[in-house]
Scaffold this active site. Structure first.
Site, PDB file in Angstrom:
ATOM      1  N   ASP A 268       0.872  -1.179   0.000  1.00  0.00           N
ATOM      2  CA  ASP A 268       0.000   0.000   0.000  1.00  0.00           C
ATOM      3  C   ASP A 268       0.910   1.231   0.000  1.00  0.00           C
ATOM      4  O   ASP A 268       1.411   1.644   1.046  1.00  0.00           O
ATOM      5  CB  ASP A 268      -0.909  -0.030   1.226  1.00  0.00           C
ATOM      6  CG  ASP A 268      -1.878   1.147   1.247  1.00  0.00           C
ATOM      7  OD1 ASP A 268      -1.718   2.074   0.431  1.00  0.00           O
ATOM      8  OD2 ASP A 268      -2.797   1.135   2.097  1.00  0.00           O
TER       9      ASP A 268
ATOM     10  N   ARG B  82      -8.363  13.183  -5.852  1.00  0.00           N
ATOM     11  CA  ARG B  82      -8.692  12.170  -4.843  1.00  0.00           C
ATOM     12  C   ARG B  82      -9.212  10.939  -5.564  1.00  0.00           C
ATOM     13  O   ARG B  82     -10.256  10.974  -6.216  1.00  0.00           O
ATOM     14  CB  ARG B  82      -9.750  12.691  -3.877  1.00  0.00           C
ATOM     15  CG  ARG B  82      -9.365  13.968  -3.188  1.00  0.00           C
ATOM     16  CD  ARG B  82     -10.160  14.183  -1.933  1.00  0.00           C
ATOM     17  NE  ARG B  82      -9.590  13.424  -0.859  1.00  0.00           N
ATOM     18  CZ  ARG B  82      -8.571  13.839  -0.113  1.00  0.00           C
ATOM     19  NH1 ARG B  82      -8.021  15.012  -0.325  1.00  0.00           N
ATOM     20  NH2 ARG B  82      -8.098  13.072   0.835  1.00  0.00           N
TER      21      ARG B  82
HETATM   22  C1  LIG Z   1      -4.344   7.545   2.721  1.00  0.00           C
HETATM   23  C2  LIG Z   1      -4.160   6.085   2.853  1.00  0.00           C
HETATM   24  C3  LIG Z   1      -5.196   5.184   2.587  1.00  0.00           C
HETATM   25  C4  LIG Z   1      -6.633   5.598   2.389  1.00  0.00           C
HETATM   26  O1  LIG Z   1      -6.908   6.477   1.440  1.00  0.00           O
HETATM   27  P1  LIG Z   1      -8.308   7.283   1.468  1.00  0.00           P
HETATM   28  O2  LIG Z   1      -8.317   7.852   0.105  1.00  0.00           O
HETATM   29  O3  LIG Z   1      -8.203   8.258   2.566  1.00  0.00           O
HETATM   30  O4  LIG Z   1      -9.399   6.277   1.689  1.00  0.00           O
HETATM   31  C5  LIG Z   1      -4.912   3.838   2.629  1.00  0.00           C
HETATM   32  N1  LIG Z   1      -3.686   3.395   2.928  1.00  0.00           N
HETATM   33  C6  LIG Z   1      -2.673   4.228   3.206  1.00  0.00           C
HETATM   34  C7  LIG Z   1      -1.344   3.672   3.539  1.00  0.00           C
HETATM   35  C8  LIG Z   1      -2.879   5.603   3.200  1.00  0.00           C
HETATM   36  O5  LIG Z   1      -1.882   6.417   3.501  1.00  0.00           O
END
Ligand SMILES: *Cc1c(COP(=O)(O)O)cnc(C)c1O
Length: 422
Positions: free
Chosen positions: A203, A238
């Site tokens: 991620d 976004r």
């Molecule tokens: C920001 C983030 C998310 C979630 O993203 P959103 O668009 O806020 O739902 C998931 N994983 C990580 C590591 C993040 O930094």
């Protein structure tokens, strides 16, 4: 361009809302924005995301839609996909997830069944809610087991991760997070995932722009699935993307639609395509390198002023300050800095003795200020403002906070923000 920006139709139709947007434009122009998950998108990205593409329903994928009239939308999505594949060097990209959290949920849907064991970094250690943390659907519907960082080093202990993975045999292992100031060792996670028979999910929401710009190693050789938002260091709208090798393409696509979502947000897809195009240009490499150089310089200046930094510094765009030695709670500091025109967020630090809603830390980062053209030569001033602001937070000196606010606005006026200038 002077602020507020012209929004003629909006101002005529809904002056109340137009005024609020104008206020936000001024706020984003005048302040020093240090939240590491935020950025400024270009005018081109803003324009693409505010288009008639949003009028169109496109459930399905290019060439396989459930609605007609996709002559242009298919091309937009194919362009975004091709650019994602090229930029990150992946075989498959899905650009439809609405945001990072739904993208991660789609990964669960693709590779796990409710009740399965999944593994991720604990939220208070720097992980994300969607990595199996208890209050998240991912922690309620799956059995989340969590790893952390070592208390003495502030870094991931791979012996601990391996031991946990071999004991628990999770279906998924998530690496990456929201408050990790150090390079993620994707190779080490890859080995552990292989040994334990897990799908490795990298991620990279926070660091996607650094990866694209060559300022952080890529997870591509090691991760089965790469999940990313598009609005953090990648400097897009976004949104989110899921990327993988061809073997997982079908599972991922099916999970996003029809598994989890309905129609994709085509205006966002278009803006993602624009951001990917921008990130493929040479100046974006310089941007990514400068984000890291600025963070390292800022970390050094903070250390020189007696700040304690989790893991002792940073390798990337992010710095996690533990304010315990300054005797100022993170939330008190964050709120005072906000009054000083320096926008940060309070954050837990690993092994935080305080509560998550009132933690010991403040999280900062350099993506936004670098987008405005600030360089390493400015980081002493930024650290000095933070130092004065935190001290003033402790003593309740509102005058100092007001002084800092004017000094910040004066500097930032010389560095117009992308998107807010022509
Ligand atoms: C920001 C983030 C998310 C979630 O993203 P959103 O668009 O806020 O739902 C998931 N994983 C990580 C590591 C993040 O930094």
């Amino acid at each position: 361009m002077t602020l507020p920006l012209p929004h003629p139709a909006l101002s005529a139709a809904d002056p109340e809302l137009a005024a609020l947007i104008g206020d936000e434009e001024r706020l984003q122009a005048d302040t020093l924005r240090l939240i590491p998950s935020e950025n400024y998108v270009s005018r081109a990205v803003l324009e693409a995301s505010g288009t008639v593409l949003q009028n169109k329903y496109s459930e399905g994928y290019p060439g396989r839609r459930y609605y007609e009239g996709q002559q242009n939308i298919d091309k937009v999505e194919l362009l975004a996909i091709a650019r994602a594949k090229e930029l990150f060097g992946v075989e498959h990209a899905n650009v439809q997830p609405y945001s990072g959290s739904p993208a991660n949920l789609a990964v669960y849907l693709a590779f796990a069944e409710p009740g399965d064991t999944v593994m991720g970094m604990a939220l208070p250690m720097g992980g994300h809610l969607t990595h199996g943390w208890g209050v998240s659907a991912t922690g309620k519907w799956f059995r989340g087991v969590q790893y952390g960082v070592r208390q003495d080093t502030g870094r991931i202990d791979f012996d601990e991760v391996r031991e946990l993975a071999l004991k628990e045999r999770p279906k998924l292992i998530f690496c990456g997070g929201t408050a990790l100031p150090r390079t993620i060792d994707f190779a080490a996670f890859g080995e552990i995932a292989q040994e334990s028979g897990a799908i490795l999910v990298a991620d990279v929401a926070h660091i996607a722009g650094l990866i694209a710009g060559g300022a952080h190693p890529s997870p591509v050789p090691y991760a089965d699935v790469i999940s990313t938002t598009t609005h953090k260091t990648l400097r897009g709208p976004r949104g989110a993307m899921l990327m993988s090798r061809e073997e997982h393409a079908k599972a991922i696509d099916k999970a996003v639609f029809p598994g989890l979502q309905g129609g994709p947000h085509n205006q966002t897809t278009a803006a993602i395509a624009v951001a990917l195009h921008e990130a493929a240009q040479a100046p974006f490499r310089t941007y990514a390198e400068s984000v890291v150089a600025n963070a390292k310089a800022l970390a050094d200046e903070l250390l020189a002023r007696g700040f304690e930094l989790v893991s002792g510094g940073t390798d990337n765009h992010l710095i996690l300050m533990d304010l315990t030695p300054k005797n100022v709670p993170g939330k008190v500091a964050a709120k005072a800095l906000d009054r000083a025109g320096i926008v940060v967020n309070y954050n837990t630090v690993p092994y935080d003795p305080r509560k998550p809603f009132d933690p010991s830390g403040v999280r900062i980062g350099t993506p936004s200020l670098t987008s405005r053209g600030l360089g390493t030569q400015h980081m002493a001033a930024v650290a000095e403002w933070i130092d004065r602001g935190v001290t003033a937070a402790g003593s309740g000196d509102e005058d100092v906070l007001g002084e800092i606010r004017s000094e910040v606005a004066e500097l930032m006026a010389g560095y117009p923000a992308p998107g807010l200038s022509a």
